[in-house]
Scaffold this motif. Structure first.
Motif, PDB file in Angstrom:
ATOM      1  N   TYR A 134       3.116  -4.596  12.666  1.00 43.34           N
ATOM      2  CA  TYR A 134       1.829  -4.366  12.015  1.00 43.34           C
ATOM      3  C   TYR A 134       0.798  -3.915  13.047  1.00 43.34           C
ATOM      4  N   HIS A 135      -0.098  -3.032  12.613  1.00 38.98           N
ATOM      5  CA  HIS A 135      -1.078  -2.427  13.516  1.00 38.98           C
ATOM      6  C   HIS A 135      -2.443  -2.424  12.822  1.00 38.98           C
ATOM      7  N   LYS A 136      -3.036  -3.621  12.739  1.00 43.24           N
ATOM      8  CA  LYS A 136      -4.272  -3.808  11.982  1.00 43.24           C
ATOM      9  C   LYS A 136      -5.454  -3.075  12.617  1.00 43.24           C
ATOM     10  N   LYS A 137      -5.488  -3.023  13.932  1.00 46.64           N
ATOM     11  CA  LYS A 137      -6.628  -2.401  14.611  1.00 46.64           C
ATOM     12  C   LYS A 137      -6.676  -0.902  14.315  1.00 46.64           C
ATOM     13  N   HIS A 138      -5.555  -0.225  14.533  1.00 42.86           N
ATOM     14  CA  HIS A 138      -5.544   1.235  14.401  1.00 42.86           C
ATOM     15  C   HIS A 138      -5.221   1.696  12.984  1.00 42.86           C
ATOM     16  N   GLY A 139      -4.411   0.918  12.274  1.00 47.38           N
ATOM     17  CA  GLY A 139      -3.878   1.400  11.005  1.00 47.38           C
ATOM     18  C   GLY A 139      -2.817   2.452  11.279  1.00 47.38           C
ATOM     19  N   ALA A 140      -1.822   2.541  10.413  1.00 43.54           N
ATOM     20  CA  ALA A 140      -0.719   3.481  10.608  1.00 43.54           C
ATOM     21  C   ALA A 140      -0.786   4.567   9.540  1.00 43.54           C
ATOM     22  N   ASP A 141      -0.873   5.830   9.962  1.00 47.47           N
ATOM     23  CA  ASP A 141      -1.045   6.923   9.010  1.00 47.47           C
ATOM     24  C   ASP A 141       0.132   7.900   9.078  1.00 47.47           C
ATOM     25  N   LYS A 142       0.113   8.832  10.018  1.00 45.90           N
ATOM     26  CA  LYS A 142       1.239   9.741  10.218  1.00 45.90           C
ATOM     27  C   LYS A 142       2.172   9.152  11.276  1.00 45.90           C
ATOM     28  N   VAL A 143       3.488   9.330  11.083  1.00 42.41           N
ATOM     29  CA  VAL A 143       4.443   8.802  12.054  1.00 42.41           C
ATOM     30  C   VAL A 143       5.602   9.776  12.203  1.00 42.41           C
ATOM     31  N   GLY A 170       0.847  -1.192   0.000  1.00 41.52           N
ATOM     32  CA  GLY A 170       0.000   0.000   0.000  1.00 41.52           C
ATOM     33  C   GLY A 170       0.876   1.234   0.000  1.00 41.52           C
ATOM     34  N   LYS A 171       0.257   2.396  -0.232  1.00 42.59           N
ATOM     35  CA  LYS A 171       0.997   3.658  -0.276  1.00 42.59           C
ATOM     36  C   LYS A 171       1.653   3.955   1.072  1.00 42.59           C
ATOM     37  N   ILE A 172       2.861   4.470   1.013  1.00 44.85           N
ATOM     38  CA  ILE A 172       3.536   4.964   2.217  1.00 44.85           C
ATOM     39  C   ILE A 172       2.981   6.352   2.506  1.00 44.85           C
ATOM     40  N   SER A 173       2.385   6.526   3.663  1.00 40.64           N
ATOM     41  CA  SER A 173       1.682   7.767   3.983  1.00 40.64           C
ATOM     42  C   SER A 173       2.542   8.761   4.741  1.00 40.64           C
ATOM     43  N   SER A 174       3.656   8.283   5.320  1.00 40.02           N
ATOM     44  CA  SER A 174       4.473   9.171   6.146  1.00 40.02           C
ATOM     45  C   SER A 174       5.841   8.547   6.353  1.00 40.02           C
ATOM     46  N   LEU A 175       6.864   9.407   6.428  1.00 45.96           N
ATOM     47  CA  LEU A 175       8.190   8.927   6.813  1.00 45.96           C
ATOM     48  C   LEU A 175       8.897  10.018   7.590  1.00 45.96           C
ATOM     49  N   ASP A 176       9.874   9.596   8.415  1.00 45.93           N
ATOM     50  CA  ASP A 176      10.589  10.554   9.253  1.00 45.93           C
ATOM     51  C   ASP A 176      11.986  10.039   9.540  1.00 45.93           C
ATOM     52  N   PHE A 177      12.966  10.949   9.531  1.00 46.41           N
ATOM     53  CA  PHE A 177      14.324  10.637   9.956  1.00 46.41           C
ATOM     54  C   PHE A 177      14.497  11.007  11.425  1.00 46.41           C
ATOM     55  N   HIS A 178      15.263  10.201  12.153  1.00 48.19           N
ATOM     56  CA  HIS A 178      15.637  10.583  13.515  1.00 48.19           C
ATOM     57  C   HIS A 178      16.634  11.736  13.442  1.00 48.19           C
ATOM     58  N   ARG A 179      16.573  12.626  14.429  1.00 45.58           N
ATOM     59  CA  ARG A 179      17.400  13.830  14.379  1.00 45.58           C
ATOM     60  C   ARG A 179      18.884  13.544  14.586  1.00 45.58           C
ATOM     61  N   THR A 180      19.225  12.534  15.403  1.00 44.30           N
ATOM     62  CA  THR A 180      20.637  12.309  15.749  1.00 44.30           C
ATOM     63  C   THR A 180      21.146  10.912  15.426  1.00 44.30           C
ATOM     64  N   GLU A 181      20.262   9.977  15.116  1.00 45.24           N
ATOM     65  CA  GLU A 181      20.673   8.616  14.760  1.00 45.24           C
ATOM     66  C   GLU A 181      20.385   8.381  13.276  1.00 45.24           C
ATOM     67  N   ASP A 182      21.100   7.443  12.676  1.00 43.26           N
ATOM     68  CA  ASP A 182      20.925   7.143  11.253  1.00 43.26           C
ATOM     69  C   ASP A 182      19.765   6.170  11.066  1.00 43.26           C
ATOM     70  N   LEU A 183      18.566   6.667  11.319  1.00 39.09           N
ATOM     71  CA  LEU A 183      17.360   5.856  11.288  1.00 39.09           C
ATOM     72  C   LEU A 183      16.258   6.565  10.511  1.00 39.09           C
ATOM     73  N   LEU A 184      15.422   5.760   9.858  1.00 39.19           N
ATOM     74  CA  LEU A 184      14.248   6.254   9.149  1.00 39.19           C
ATOM     75  C   LEU A 184      13.067   5.376   9.526  1.00 39.19           C
ATOM     76  N   VAL A 185      11.893   5.978   9.703  1.00 41.52           N
ATOM     77  CA  VAL A 185      10.677   5.218   9.980  1.00 41.52           C
ATOM     78  C   VAL A 185       9.644   5.532   8.913  1.00 41.52           C
ATOM     79  N   THR A 186       8.856   4.522   8.530  1.00 45.28           N
ATOM     80  CA  THR A 186       7.754   4.714   7.585  1.00 45.28           C
ATOM     81  C   THR A 186       6.461   4.170   8.175  1.00 45.28           C
ATOM     82  N   ALA A 187       5.348   4.768   7.758  1.00 47.59           N
ATOM     83  CA  ALA A 187       4.012   4.220   8.021  1.00 47.59           C
ATOM     84  C   ALA A 187       3.326   4.078   6.674  1.00 47.59           C
ATOM     85  N   SER A 188       2.571   3.001   6.486  1.00 50.57           N
ATOM     86  CA  SER A 188       1.962   2.789   5.175  1.00 50.57           C
ATOM     87  C   SER A 188       0.571   2.190   5.293  1.00 50.57           C
TER      88      SER A 188
END
Length: 318
Positions: free
Chosen positions: A65-74, A27-45
């Motif tokens: 996975y978060h079937k109950k809530h669904g993941a939108d903004k992260v 499914g479409k990736i709805s949001s992504l974010d980089f951590h400010r000080t660590e070399d990490l990226l998170v996505t929600a889709s």
């Protein structure tokens, strides 16, 4: 040797190319974010997954996975394995926002109050406060340590929210192209300044501050991008993009604040030099119209996503 973001110039930006591709989203990736000080990226889709990536090794570190809530903004909190996430699904329990530990896939806290979908979410860079803007025409101010909402702003339109990099000021974009600036410590006194994007009354769907706090980046629902002076509100430059049906793209500053990148409805990616007000690069995204795009805080790397995630780095080949 890796290029730091402080060394960016037109040639380096122009040389950016795809270094890693992740195809396994359903499914479409709805949001992504980089951590400010660590070399990490998170996505929600839209496949209800939240995924954590190591951007140094370009590998998937964790997926839940978060079937109950669904993941939108992260977005990341300050801790590298703790996130804020908004629900895609409408729940009677009103659990529209949650504080998630990726370490053990445990919800640490729910934040209840919004009556409609959350369309903007951001963490303070300096403390435990965060903000959410919703289609219920409210912006809510929260604290990670407390369940209850700490403050609420009632606004017209669909509010987009952003903190500046010092956490002293936050901006709320609302109906009619109006941008209101608030002092984070005394927001209850109302905005201390209001800017208008002259001639464009389209709603702002995304807002960002540059790292040096001097510029604001606005993306509107009619596919325009504006860079404003964050102090005076004057328009520094503006760019137009090809529209994409039912899709608004995301634009991003480079960490030095000298360039803006954005996707477009025709499946291309663009980069502009803010000072020269000219386009320095146009690429095929290879993934169609891009839904999410951000530049890493500490590296010459950006991520672009649709239903595929791509990492881009400078091509050092002669």
């Amino acid at each position: 040797m890796a290029i730091s973001h402080s060394q960016l110039d037109d040639g380096i930006v122009r040389s950016m190319s795809v270094a890693a591709v992740f195809h396994d989203f359903a499914g479409k990736i709805s949001s992504l974010d980089f951590h400010r000080t660590e070399d990490l990226l998170v996505t929600a889709s839209a496949d209800d997954s939240i995924r954590l990536y190591n951007t140094t090794t370009a590998t998937l570190s964790k997926m839940t996975y978060h079937k109950k809530h669904g993941a939108d903004k992260v977005c990341f909190t300050h801790h590298p394995s703790s996130l804020l996430c908004s629900s895609r699904n409408k729940l009677e329990s009103d659990e529209s926002l949650w504080y998630l530990s990726m370490y053990d896939n445990r919800c640490l806290r729910y934040f209840k109050g919004h009556k409609d979908r959350i369309i903007s979410l951001c963490m303070s860079p300096v403390n435990d406060s965060f903000m959410s803007g919703s289609l219920d025409h409210t912006v809510r101010i929260w604290d990670l340590r407390v369940n209850a909402c700490q403050g609420i702003l009632h606004l017209r339109g669909r509010p987009a929210v952003a903190f500046d990099q010092q956490g002293l000021v936050f901006a709320v974009a609302m109906e009619g192209g109006a941008i209101k600036l608030f002092d984070s410590r005394s927001y209850d006194k109302g905005p201390f300044d209001t800017f208008l994007v002259g001639g464009d009354t389209a709603e702002v769907c995304d807002i960002k501050f540059s790292n040096d706090g001097k510029s604001m980046l606005l993306t509107t629902t009619n596919n325009h991008i504006y860079v404003l002076d964050a102090y005076a509100g004057d328009k520094k430059c503006g760019f137009s993009l090809e529209p994409s049906p039912h899709l608004t793209t995301e634009a991003a500053f480079t960490p030095d604040g000298q360039y803006v990148l954005s996707g477009s409805g025709d499946g291309t990616l663009h980069a502009w030099n803010i000072n020269m007000r000219n386009e320095v690069a146009c690429w095929n995204s290879y993934i169609g119209p891009v839904t999410c795009l951000k530049w890493a805080p500490r590296r010459a790397l950006f991520a672009a996503a649709s239903d595929v995630l791509t990492f881009w780095i400078p091509n050092n080949q002669p």
